[in-house]
Design a protein around this motif. Sequence first.
Motif, PDB file in Angstrom:
ATOM      1  N   GLY A  23       0.808  -1.215   0.000  1.00 20.41           N
ATOM      2  CA  GLY A  23       0.000   0.000   0.000  1.00 20.41           C
ATOM      3  C   GLY A  23       0.841   1.265   0.000  1.00 20.41           C
ATOM      4  O   GLY A  23       0.563   2.213  -0.737  1.00 20.41           O
ATOM      5  N   LEU A  24       1.908   1.284   0.805  1.00 24.74           N
ATOM      6  CA  LEU A  24       2.759   2.475   0.874  1.00 24.74           C
ATOM      7  C   LEU A  24       3.508   2.720  -0.430  1.00 24.74           C
ATOM      8  O   LEU A  24       3.615   3.863  -0.893  1.00 24.74           O
ATOM      9  N   VAL A  25       4.017   1.648  -1.029  1.00 25.62           N
ATOM     10  CA  VAL A  25       4.718   1.790  -2.311  1.00 25.62           C
ATOM     11  C   VAL A  25       3.740   2.244  -3.395  1.00 25.62           C
ATOM     12  O   VAL A  25       4.061   3.111  -4.222  1.00 25.62           O
ATOM     13  N   ALA A  26       2.533   1.661  -3.389  1.00 30.31           N
ATOM     14  CA  ALA A  26       1.521   2.056  -4.374  1.00 30.31           C
ATOM     15  C   ALA A  26       1.115   3.513  -4.177  1.00 30.31           C
ATOM     16  O   ALA A  26       0.872   4.245  -5.153  1.00 30.31           O
ATOM     17  N   TYR A  27       1.074   3.961  -2.931  1.00 29.12           N
ATOM     18  CA  TYR A  27       0.722   5.360  -2.654  1.00 29.12           C
ATOM     19  C   TYR A  27       1.782   6.294  -3.248  1.00 29.12           C
ATOM     20  O   TYR A  27       1.446   7.284  -3.919  1.00 29.12           O
ATOM     21  N   GLY A  28       3.043   5.991  -2.991  1.00 27.86           N
ATOM     22  CA  GLY A  28       4.108   6.809  -3.563  1.00 27.86           C
ATOM     23  C   GLY A  28       4.098   6.794  -5.080  1.00 27.86           C
ATOM     24  O   GLY A  28       4.337   7.825  -5.734  1.00 27.86           O
ATOM     25  N   THR A  29       3.789   5.642  -5.660  1.00 21.36           N
ATOM     26  CA  THR A  29       3.693   5.532  -7.118  1.00 21.36           C
ATOM     27  C   THR A  29       2.564   6.388  -7.663  1.00 21.36           C
ATOM     28  O   THR A  29       2.710   7.062  -8.688  1.00 21.36           O
ATOM     29  N   LEU A  59      11.085  15.640  -4.233  1.00 23.28           N
ATOM     30  CA  LEU A  59       9.742  15.568  -3.675  1.00 23.28           C
ATOM     31  C   LEU A  59       9.692  14.576  -2.519  1.00 23.28           C
ATOM     32  O   LEU A  59       9.087  14.839  -1.465  1.00 23.28           O
ATOM     33  N   GLY A  60      10.341  13.429  -2.698  1.00 19.68           N
ATOM     34  CA  GLY A  60      10.338  12.409  -1.654  1.00 19.68           C
ATOM     35  C   GLY A  60      10.969  12.877  -0.364  1.00 19.68           C
ATOM     36  O   GLY A  60      10.489  12.554   0.730  1.00 19.68           O
ATOM     37  N   ALA A  61      12.053  13.652  -0.464  1.00 20.18           N
ATOM     38  CA  ALA A  61      12.717  14.165   0.744  1.00 20.18           C
ATOM     39  C   ALA A  61      11.785  15.075   1.526  1.00 20.18           C
ATOM     40  O   ALA A  61      11.714  15.008   2.764  1.00 20.18           O
ATOM     41  N   VAL A  62      11.044  15.928   0.825  1.00 21.11           N
ATOM     42  CA  VAL A  62      10.097  16.818   1.503  1.00 21.11           C
ATOM     43  C   VAL A  62       8.968  16.011   2.139  1.00 21.11           C
ATOM     44  O   VAL A  62       8.552  16.299   3.270  1.00 21.11           O
ATOM     45  N   PHE A  83       3.821   0.731  14.060  1.00 17.99           N
ATOM     46  CA  PHE A  83       4.834   0.312  13.087  1.00 17.99           C
ATOM     47  C   PHE A  83       4.525   0.885  11.707  1.00 17.99           C
ATOM     48  O   PHE A  83       5.409   1.347  10.993  1.00 17.99           O
ATOM     49  N   GLY A  84       3.237   0.864  11.358  1.00 17.99           N
ATOM     50  CA  GLY A  84       2.830   1.387  10.058  1.00 17.99           C
ATOM     51  C   GLY A  84       3.024   2.886   9.941  1.00 17.99           C
ATOM     52  O   GLY A  84       3.260   3.400   8.847  1.00 17.99           O
ATOM     53  N   THR A  85       2.925   3.590  11.069  1.00 11.51           N
ATOM     54  CA  THR A  85       3.103   5.046  11.062  1.00 11.51           C
ATOM     55  C   THR A  85       4.536   5.413  10.687  1.00 11.51           C
ATOM     56  O   THR A  85       4.771   6.271   9.820  1.00 11.51           O
ATOM     57  N   ILE A  86       5.497   4.764  11.342  1.00 18.63           N
ATOM     58  CA  ILE A  86       6.910   5.034  11.060  1.00 18.63           C
ATOM     59  C   ILE A  86       7.243   4.625   9.622  1.00 18.63           C
ATOM     60  O   ILE A  86       7.955   5.340   8.904  1.00 18.63           O
ATOM     61  N   SER A  87       6.705   3.494   9.197  1.00 15.67           N
ATOM     62  CA  SER A  87       6.937   3.027   7.822  1.00 15.67           C
ATOM     63  C   SER A  87       6.388   4.027   6.820  1.00 15.67           C
ATOM     64  O   SER A  87       6.999   4.306   5.787  1.00 15.67           O
ATOM     65  N   ASN A  88       5.218   4.588   7.129  1.00 19.55           N
ATOM     66  CA  ASN A  88       4.581   5.565   6.253  1.00 19.55           C
ATOM     67  C   ASN A  88       5.483   6.768   6.024  1.00 19.55           C
ATOM     68  O   ASN A  88       5.610   7.255   4.885  1.00 19.55           O
ATOM     69  N   VAL A  89       6.102   7.256   7.101  1.00 12.28           N
ATOM     70  CA  VAL A  89       6.964   8.441   6.995  1.00 12.28           C
ATOM     71  C   VAL A  89       8.079   8.220   5.981  1.00 12.28           C
ATOM     72  O   VAL A  89       8.380   9.098   5.165  1.00 12.28           O
ATOM     73  N   VAL A  90       8.681   7.033   5.998  1.00 10.83           N
ATOM     74  CA  VAL A  90       9.874   6.770   5.187  1.00 10.83           C
ATOM     75  C   VAL A  90       9.544   6.201   3.812  1.00 10.83           C
ATOM     76  O   VAL A  90      10.046   6.683   2.788  1.00 10.83           O
ATOM     77  N   ILE A  92       6.835   6.005   1.733  1.00  8.29           N
ATOM     78  CA  ILE A  92       6.153   6.766   0.679  1.00  8.29           C
ATOM     79  C   ILE A  92       7.124   7.742   0.011  1.00  8.29           C
ATOM     80  O   ILE A  92       7.149   7.872  -1.222  1.00  8.29           O
ATOM     81  N   GLY A  93       7.936   8.430   0.811  1.00  5.96           N
ATOM     82  CA  GLY A  93       8.905   9.368   0.239  1.00  5.96           C
ATOM     83  C   GLY A  93       9.915   8.690  -0.664  1.00  5.96           C
ATOM     84  O   GLY A  93      10.237   9.187  -1.748  1.00  5.96           O
ATOM     85  N   LEU A  94      10.420   7.532  -0.232  1.00  7.86           N
ATOM     86  CA  LEU A  94      11.361   6.781  -1.069  1.00  7.86           C
ATOM     87  C   LEU A  94      10.678   6.276  -2.335  1.00  7.86           C
ATOM     88  O   LEU A  94      11.253   6.325  -3.430  1.00  7.86           O
ATOM     89  N   ALA A  95       9.436   5.791  -2.184  1.00  9.55           N
ATOM     90  CA  ALA A  95       8.714   5.225  -3.330  1.00  9.55           C
ATOM     91  C   ALA A  95       8.433   6.274  -4.396  1.00  9.55           C
ATOM     92  O   ALA A  95       8.555   5.998  -5.604  1.00  9.55           O
ATOM     93  N   VAL A  96       8.050   7.487  -3.985  1.00 14.61           N
ATOM     94  CA  VAL A  96       7.742   8.512  -4.978  1.00 14.61           C
ATOM     95  C   VAL A  96       9.006   8.917  -5.741  1.00 14.61           C
ATOM     96  O   VAL A  96       8.968   9.143  -6.961  1.00 14.61           O
ATOM     97  N   ASN A  97      10.139   8.984  -5.072  1.00 18.21           N
ATOM     98  CA  ASN A  97      11.384   9.322  -5.762  1.00 18.21           C
ATOM     99  C   ASN A  97      11.757   8.262  -6.793  1.00 18.21           C
ATOM    100  O   ASN A  97      12.169   8.583  -7.916  1.00 18.21           O
ATOM    101  N   VAL A  98      11.630   6.987  -6.416  1.00 17.24           N
ATOM    102  CA  VAL A  98      11.943   5.905  -7.356  1.00 17.24           C
ATOM    103  C   VAL A  98      10.971   5.932  -8.529  1.00 17.24           C
ATOM    104  O   VAL A  98      11.373   5.831  -9.693  1.00 17.24           O
ATOM    105  N   ALA A  99       9.675   6.089  -8.233  1.00 15.60           N
ATOM    106  CA  ALA A  99       8.660   6.070  -9.291  1.00 15.60           C
ATOM    107  C   ALA A  99       8.827   7.228 -10.269  1.00 15.60           C
ATOM    108  O   ALA A  99       8.555   7.083 -11.469  1.00 15.60           O
ATOM    109  N   LEU A 100       9.288   8.366  -9.779  1.00 19.36           N
ATOM    110  CA  LEU A 100       9.501   9.516 -10.671  1.00 19.36           C
ATOM    111  C   LEU A 100      10.593   9.239 -11.699  1.00 19.36           C
ATOM    112  O   LEU A 100      10.612   9.852 -12.772  1.00 19.36           O
ATOM    113  N   HIS A 101      11.498   8.325 -11.381  1.00 25.38           N
ATOM    114  CA  HIS A 101      12.536   7.938 -12.344  1.00 25.38           C
ATOM    115  C   HIS A 101      12.024   6.914 -13.353  1.00 25.38           C
ATOM    116  O   HIS A 101      12.656   6.698 -14.387  1.00 25.38           O
TER     117      HIS A 101
END
Length: 204
Positions: A23-29, A59-62, A83-90, A92-101
């Motif tokens: 879900g988090l990776v899909a959200y960032g995507t 964008l992911g860093a912000v 656990f999901g809260t901390i995962s969410n913080v990190v 989604i930001g990483l996923a959006v940066n990867v997906a933008l590439h």
Amino acid sequence: MEYHARIEQPVTVARRILQLYIGLVAYGTSMAIMVRSRLGLDPWDVFHSGAAARLGWSLGAVVIVVGAAALIGWIPLAQRPGFGTISNVVVIGLAVNVALHVVPRADLLALRVALVGFAITLNAVATAAYIGASLGPGPRDGLMTGIARRSGRSIRIVRTAIEMTVLLCGLALGGNAGIATVAYASAIGPLVQRFLPMFAIAAP
């Protein structure tokens, strides 16, 4: 029966964690797809994109820094992250940066509109997936529910106030707003409500 319960619970926990991360990776995507449509972003991402442009950050860093700041805002609200809260913080930001590439820029208007529709639907599915995993709300969601609980205001009023505030701040920073911003605000609530029963997993 006792033995069966012992082997069933780890499977359930593993499924919840897998669903959370998908879900988090899909959200960032979905965020990256909205960016590539160039027709506007959801209110929080209007703010994220404006801040990223001003700071010269990705964008992911912000997204990560704002998520962490929102989490700090939980402290006076007596909210407890999961656990999901901390995962969410990190994640989604990483996923959006990867997906933008990976996601290419769209130029044809019909394709850009189609990307918006797909991104909003994917975002709703992703939101239902990570919420349904029952491993803790996202930092922005928890901020909203904490303020609503402390103030006695409805979730709808608090959410609207927060999103209008970040949207206006994002516009002031030069964030990417447009017709997709309106479409997202109109569609995301009903879509998440529709998909959530499909992904809801009761916590053990």
